[in-house]
Write an enzyme that holds these catalytic residues in place. Structure first.
Site, PDB file in Angstrom:
ATOM      1  N   TYR A  27       9.723  19.711  28.671  1.00 53.21           N
ATOM      2  CA  TYR A  27       8.422  19.764  29.361  1.00 53.21           C
ATOM      3  C   TYR A  27       8.422  20.909  30.354  1.00 53.21           C
ATOM      4  O   TYR A  27       9.398  21.109  31.080  1.00 53.21           O
ATOM      5  CB  TYR A  27       8.155  18.459  30.128  1.00 53.21           C
ATOM      6  CG  TYR A  27       7.067  17.650  29.479  1.00 53.21           C
ATOM      7  CD1 TYR A  27       5.784  18.189  29.340  1.00 53.21           C
ATOM      8  CD2 TYR A  27       7.303  16.374  28.987  1.00 53.21           C
ATOM      9  CE1 TYR A  27       4.778  17.473  28.723  1.00 53.21           C
ATOM     10  CE2 TYR A  27       6.294  15.650  28.369  1.00 53.21           C
ATOM     11  CZ  TYR A  27       5.027  16.209  28.240  1.00 53.21           C
ATOM     12  OH  TYR A  27       4.033  15.496  27.629  1.00 53.21           O
ATOM     13  N   GLU A  37       5.126  22.049  32.184  1.00 59.72           N
ATOM     14  CA  GLU A  37       3.761  22.292  32.670  1.00 59.72           C
ATOM     15  C   GLU A  37       3.783  23.340  33.774  1.00 59.72           C
ATOM     16  O   GLU A  37       4.616  23.283  34.688  1.00 59.72           O
ATOM     17  CB  GLU A  37       3.152  20.986  33.189  1.00 59.72           C
ATOM     18  CG  GLU A  37       2.615  20.145  32.046  1.00 59.72           C
ATOM     19  CD  GLU A  37       2.544  18.683  32.375  1.00 59.72           C
ATOM     20  OE1 GLU A  37       3.564  18.137  32.852  1.00 59.72           O
ATOM     21  OE2 GLU A  37       1.487  18.083  32.137  1.00 59.72           O
ATOM     22  N   ASP A  42     -12.928  36.935  18.986  1.00 58.69           N
ATOM     23  CA  ASP A  42     -11.982  36.002  18.363  1.00 58.69           C
ATOM     24  C   ASP A  42     -11.421  36.725  17.145  1.00 58.69           C
ATOM     25  O   ASP A  42     -12.076  36.811  16.096  1.00 58.69           O
ATOM     26  CB  ASP A  42     -12.720  34.722  17.970  1.00 58.69           C
ATOM     27  CG  ASP A  42     -11.805  33.711  17.273  1.00 58.69           C
ATOM     28  OD1 ASP A  42     -10.686  34.094  16.878  1.00 58.69           O
ATOM     29  OD2 ASP A  42     -12.228  32.551  17.112  1.00 58.69           O
ATOM     30  N   THR A  91      -5.508  33.207  16.881  1.00 58.88           N
ATOM     31  CA  THR A  91      -4.459  32.306  16.432  1.00 58.88           C
ATOM     32  C   THR A  91      -3.278  33.182  16.030  1.00 58.88           C
ATOM     33  O   THR A  91      -3.421  34.400  15.875  1.00 58.88           O
ATOM     34  CB  THR A  91      -4.913  31.450  15.231  1.00 58.88           C
ATOM     35  OG1 THR A  91      -5.471  32.319  14.246  1.00 58.88           O
ATOM     36  CG2 THR A  91      -5.925  30.411  15.647  1.00 58.88           C
ATOM     37  N   LYS A 117      -2.278  33.375  11.081  1.00 58.73           N
ATOM     38  CA  LYS A 117      -3.033  33.870   9.918  1.00 58.73           C
ATOM     39  C   LYS A 117      -2.419  35.213   9.491  1.00 58.73           C
ATOM     40  O   LYS A 117      -1.252  35.246   9.102  1.00 58.73           O
ATOM     41  CB  LYS A 117      -4.520  33.956  10.271  1.00 58.73           C
ATOM     42  CG  LYS A 117      -5.117  32.581  10.598  1.00 58.73           C
ATOM     43  CD  LYS A 117      -6.614  32.637  10.780  1.00 58.73           C
ATOM     44  CE  LYS A 117      -7.233  31.282  10.955  1.00 58.73           C
ATOM     45  NZ  LYS A 117      -7.207  30.765  12.322  1.00 58.73           N
ATOM     46  N   ARG A 150       1.821  28.154  13.822  1.00 59.24           N
ATOM     47  CA  ARG A 150       0.503  27.739  14.312  1.00 59.24           C
ATOM     48  C   ARG A 150       0.519  27.832  15.832  1.00 59.24           C
ATOM     49  O   ARG A 150       1.479  27.419  16.474  1.00 59.24           O
ATOM     50  CB  ARG A 150       0.212  26.306  13.881  1.00 59.24           C
ATOM     51  CG  ARG A 150       0.384  26.074  12.401  1.00 59.24           C
ATOM     52  CD  ARG A 150      -0.228  24.787  11.963  1.00 59.24           C
ATOM     53  NE  ARG A 150      -1.649  24.965  11.796  1.00 59.24           N
ATOM     54  CZ  ARG A 150      -2.207  25.530  10.716  1.00 59.24           C
ATOM     55  NH1 ARG A 150      -1.472  25.953   9.714  1.00 59.24           N
ATOM     56  NH2 ARG A 150      -3.508  25.683  10.640  1.00 59.24           N
TER      57      ARG A 150
HETATM   58  N1  DSN Z   1      -9.579  27.028   9.312  1.00 57.34           N
HETATM   59  C1  DSN Z   1      -9.503  28.336   9.899  1.00 57.34           C
HETATM   60  C2  DSN Z   1     -10.184  29.349   9.083  1.00 57.34           C
HETATM   61  O1  DSN Z   1     -10.146  29.203   7.893  1.00 57.34           O
HETATM   62  O2  DSN Z   1     -10.724  30.297   9.586  1.00 57.34           O
HETATM   63  C3  DSN Z   1     -10.004  28.367  11.283  1.00 57.34           C
HETATM   64  O3  DSN Z   1     -10.392  27.150  11.764  1.00 57.34           O
END
Ligand code: DSN
Length: 406
Positions: free
Chosen positions: A47, A49, A197, A223, A226, A232
């Protein structure tokens, strides 16, 4: 303790599924062994925080180093000067990261503006079922009805009318380059923040095959799993003067303890993305998508906007008499994994839309190139034109066997 055979059998099942499938989900990828090792590490026991040197628990001297390492690498990857940019690497994933930015910069009940979900936007950009549309007022823009591309004049008019406090650019199913400079001009003219984003195309920005949003944004979220090929997770980059507000919105505003195993894995993935080989990877991802779009077009499939400038393409399967749900199912039976997707101005519902979304990050990680994109276009074409799933699957298995998951 006795081995949990039930759970580990499921792990094996999933490994086999991934190995034997052609993964064309635009938002997925395969991480390296080192990233997996970091994710499965003892950092999950801790932990912490707070932020480095300012924690609510003892025993965080190593965690502090990990978080600082991830931050340094993140800024370096996107060529950001630490005197001007800050990064928070604690967001659990993309949707919380976006909500954290709104809560930092937009008073509750004031307005945010994003692209509609059915046009390629994301749930967390103010869709009606998302908490983001309940806590904040929302204005949603659309793409042009004919070209299916962003129309900056219309966006400007909407911004002038709606006067949002924050405008979002960067989407989940938009294949073309975004003009970030235009967004900056629009936002400046109404006194709004620009949030980009870049979850989908972060790896392409890092690989210099997609324009960088940083010169024109106040905040950039992404994120990490990807095109960036990490675990993730998510990061929020913010101009230095916004850093404190962003940090406080993440913790204690939204989150508790950061997932330190995730942070270590992000640091590892960023190191990988800093290698010269990542630039070649990003180039191949984009080139593969361009070729896949072209090859599908040659076989009579309608590609939204006529092609792609990135890793993602949208196919209007309903133009050939196949529904999106049906297409996803037919392809899955042949071990080709995609997701059904709305197309702009779709007349069908999101549960059975007109399109499918395809992406090349995962197959490119497996080492596939132009030659394989032609084969994939053939396999998709055959499956959707009604050839037996069994015979297409046989060829899919032959193909994926030659390209093991790294
Ligand atoms: N599920 C992801 C996407 O396909 O863009 C984002 O939420």
């Amino acid at each position: 303790m006795k081995r949990d055979n039930v759970a580990f059998r499921l792990l094996q099942e999933e490994q086999t599924r991934q190995k034997n499938s052609l993964n064309l989900v635009a938002s997925e990828n395969y991480v390296s062994g080192q990233v997996l090792l970091a994710l499965g590490s003892v950092f999950t026991n801790k932990y912490s925080e707070g932020y480095p040197r300012n924690r609510y628990y003892g025993g965080n001297e190593v965690v502090d180093k990990v978080e600082n390492l991830a931050r340094e690498r993140a800024l370096k990857l996107f060529k950001l000067n630490p005197a001007h940019w800050h990064v928070n690497v604690q967001p659990y994933s993309g949707s919380p990261a976006n909500a954290e930015v709104y809560s930092a910069l937009v008073p509750l009940g004031e307005k945010i503006m994003g692209l509609e979900l059915t046009m390629g936007g994301h749930l967390s950009h103010g869709h009606k079922v998302s908490i983001t549309s309940k806590a904040w007022k929302v204005a949603q823009y659309a793409v042009d009805k004919k070209t299916h591309r962003l129309d900056y004049e219309t966006i400007l008019r909407l911004a002038r009318r709606e006067k949002p406090k924050l405008i979002i650019a960067g989407y989940t199913a938009y294949p073309r380059v975004i003009n970030f400079k235009k967004f900056n001009e629009i936002a400046q003219s109404v006194g709004a923040f620009v949030m980009v984003d870049m979850s989908h195309f972060a790896g392409l920005v890092a690989g210099r095959v997609y324009p960088s949003p940083f010169p024109y944004a106040d905040v950039v979220t992404t994120t990490t799993h990807k095109t960036l090929r990490g675990p993730r997770g998510a990061m929020i980059f913010a101009k230095k003067e916004l850093a404190r507000k962003i940090d406080r919105a993440v913790f204690p505003g939204f989150q508790g303890g950061p997932h330190n195993h995730q942070t270590l894995a992000i640091a590892v993935a960023l190191h990988e993305a800093l290698q010269p080989s990542f630039v070649s990877y990003a180039k191949r991802v984009k080139n593969n998508a361009v070729v896949l779009a072209l090859e599908l077009k040659k076989r009579g499939w309608e590609i939204i906007t006529g092609g792609t400038d990135s890793h993602v393409l949208l196919v209007n399967v309903s133009a050939n008499g196949v529904g999106g749900y049906q297409a996803e199912t037919m392809l899955e039976e042949a071990n080709i994994v995609v997701n059904k997707n709305t197309i702009p101005y779709d007349e069908r519902p999101p549960s059975d839309p007109s399109g499918i979304r395809l992406g090349t990050p995962a197959v490119t990680t497996r080492g596939m190139r132009v030659r394989e994109m032609k084969l994939i276009a053939d396999l998709i074409d055959r499956a959707l034109k009604g050839e037996s799933a069994k015979s297409v699957r046989r060829n899919v298995l032959e193909l994926v066997k030659k390209f093991p998951i790294p």
